[in-house]
Design a protein around this motif. Structure first.
Motif, PDB file in Angstrom:
ATOM      1  N   ALA A  19       0.842  -1.209   0.000  1.00 28.79           N
ATOM      2  CA  ALA A  19       0.000   0.000   0.000  1.00 28.79           C
ATOM      3  C   ALA A  19       0.873   1.254   0.000  1.00 28.79           C
ATOM      4  CB  ALA A  19      -0.927  -0.002   1.209  1.00 28.79           C
ATOM      5  N   LEU A  20       1.909   1.254   0.811  1.00 29.65           N
ATOM      6  CA  LEU A  20       2.799   2.416   0.872  1.00 29.65           C
ATOM      7  C   LEU A  20       3.631   2.560  -0.401  1.00 29.65           C
ATOM      8  CD1 LEU A  20       3.937   2.129   4.578  1.00 29.65           C
ATOM      9  CD2 LEU A  20       2.399   3.852   3.596  1.00 29.65           C
ATOM     10  N   HIS A  22       2.714   1.833  -3.436  1.00 30.66           N
ATOM     11  CA  HIS A  22       1.935   2.198  -4.614  1.00 30.66           C
ATOM     12  C   HIS A  22       0.923   3.320  -4.388  1.00 30.66           C
ATOM     13  CE1 HIS A  22       3.704  -1.106  -6.769  1.00 30.66           C
ATOM     14  NE2 HIS A  22       3.450  -1.891  -5.749  1.00 30.66           N
ATOM     15  N   SER A  23       0.819   3.829  -3.167  1.00 30.03           N
ATOM     16  CA  SER A  23      -0.187   4.854  -2.906  1.00 30.03           C
ATOM     17  C   SER A  23       0.430   6.107  -2.281  1.00 30.03           C
ATOM     18  CB  SER A  23      -1.261   4.306  -1.961  1.00 30.03           C
ATOM     19  OG  SER A  23      -2.136   5.343  -1.579  1.00 30.03           O
ATOM     20  N   PRO A  24       0.499   7.184  -3.058  1.00 29.79           N
ATOM     21  CA  PRO A  24       0.984   8.449  -2.492  1.00 29.79           C
ATOM     22  C   PRO A  24       0.105   8.909  -1.323  1.00 29.79           C
ATOM     23  CG  PRO A  24       0.849   8.601  -4.886  1.00 29.79           C
ATOM     24  CD  PRO A  24       0.209   7.297  -4.495  1.00 29.79           C
ATOM     25  N   THR A  25      -1.178   8.609  -1.393  1.00 28.40           N
ATOM     26  CA  THR A  25      -2.094   8.994  -0.320  1.00 28.40           C
ATOM     27  C   THR A  25      -1.750   8.253   0.968  1.00 28.40           C
ATOM     28  OG1 THR A  25      -3.809   9.400  -1.960  1.00 28.40           O
ATOM     29  CG2 THR A  25      -4.520   9.179   0.327  1.00 28.40           C
ATOM     30  N   ALA A  26      -1.455   6.963   0.871  1.00 30.97           N
ATOM     31  CA  ALA A  26      -1.077   6.184   2.051  1.00 30.97           C
ATOM     32  C   ALA A  26       0.219   6.721   2.645  1.00 30.97           C
ATOM     33  CB  ALA A  26      -0.942   4.707   1.693  1.00 30.97           C
ATOM     34  N   ARG A  27       1.174   7.064   1.794  1.00 31.22           N
ATOM     35  CA  ARG A  27       2.442   7.625   2.286  1.00 31.22           C
ATOM     36  C   ARG A  27       2.217   8.968   2.963  1.00 31.22           C
ATOM     37  NH1 ARG A  27       3.944   5.529  -2.630  1.00 31.22           N
ATOM     38  NH2 ARG A  27       4.117   7.568  -3.648  1.00 31.22           N
ATOM     39  N   LEU A 103      -5.877   1.426   8.959  1.00 29.60           N
ATOM     40  CA  LEU A 103      -6.081   0.485   7.865  1.00 29.60           C
ATOM     41  C   LEU A 103      -7.050  -0.621   8.274  1.00 29.60           C
ATOM     42  CD1 LEU A 103      -5.278  -0.202   4.970  1.00 29.60           C
ATOM     43  CD2 LEU A 103      -3.375  -1.530   5.896  1.00 29.60           C
ATOM     44  N   ARG A 107     -10.688  -1.134   6.371  1.00 30.47           N
ATOM     45  CA  ARG A 107     -11.023  -2.337   5.609  1.00 30.47           C
ATOM     46  C   ARG A 107     -11.983  -3.264   6.347  1.00 30.47           C
ATOM     47  NH1 ARG A 107      -8.413  -7.154   6.188  1.00 30.47           N
ATOM     48  NH2 ARG A 107      -7.087  -7.265   8.004  1.00 30.47           N
TER      49      ARG A 107
END
Length: 131
Positions: A19-20, A22-27, A103, A107
């Protein structure tokens, strides 16, 4: 492509690391959570006291000082020299716990289509299958 270090994958787990990665939002969320963490001075001091073996000087290590024995005060980096690093490490760990909690909550109501469940998720009937 952004890569995640093997250490981070081991510390975070493969799903969170993916997730981190591939996701700028998660980072961005993780970075915000890290900035929000307040680490009390007593927690930093306690960590230093309980983990003296982590703060042996290079000279002490070369001489073979037992990290779990009673090293001389000169064999250990002074608290003032390592305090900032300890606080940073504790803040990062607290941010990871906050991210995991977010998270898990995010989910909690997700329903995966049959066949797309994560193989290690025990909430699914067929959690032992492999892709």
């Amino acid at each position: 492509m952004l890569t995640i270090s093997e250490t981070d994958i081991a510390d975070l787990g493969s799903i969170v690391a993916a997730a981190l990665a591939h996701s700028p939002t998660a980072r961005a969320l993780l970075a915000d959570l890290e900035h929000e963490q307040v680490i009390p001075e007593t927690a930093v001091q306690d960590y230093y006291t309980r983990n003296r073996d982590r703060f042996l000087t290079p000279e002490a290590l070369r001489r073979g000082v037992d990290p779990y024995g009673e090293p001389a005060p000169t064999d250990i980096h002074p608290y003032t020299h390592v305090r900032h690093g300890i606080e940073r490490e504790l803040r990062r760990a607290a941010a990871h716990r906050a991210f995991f909690a977010w998270l898990d909550k995010a989910r909690a109501d997700v329903e995966y289509a049959e066949g797309y469940e994560h193989p290690g998720d025990p909430t699914h009937q067929d959690h032992e299958h492999r892709h």
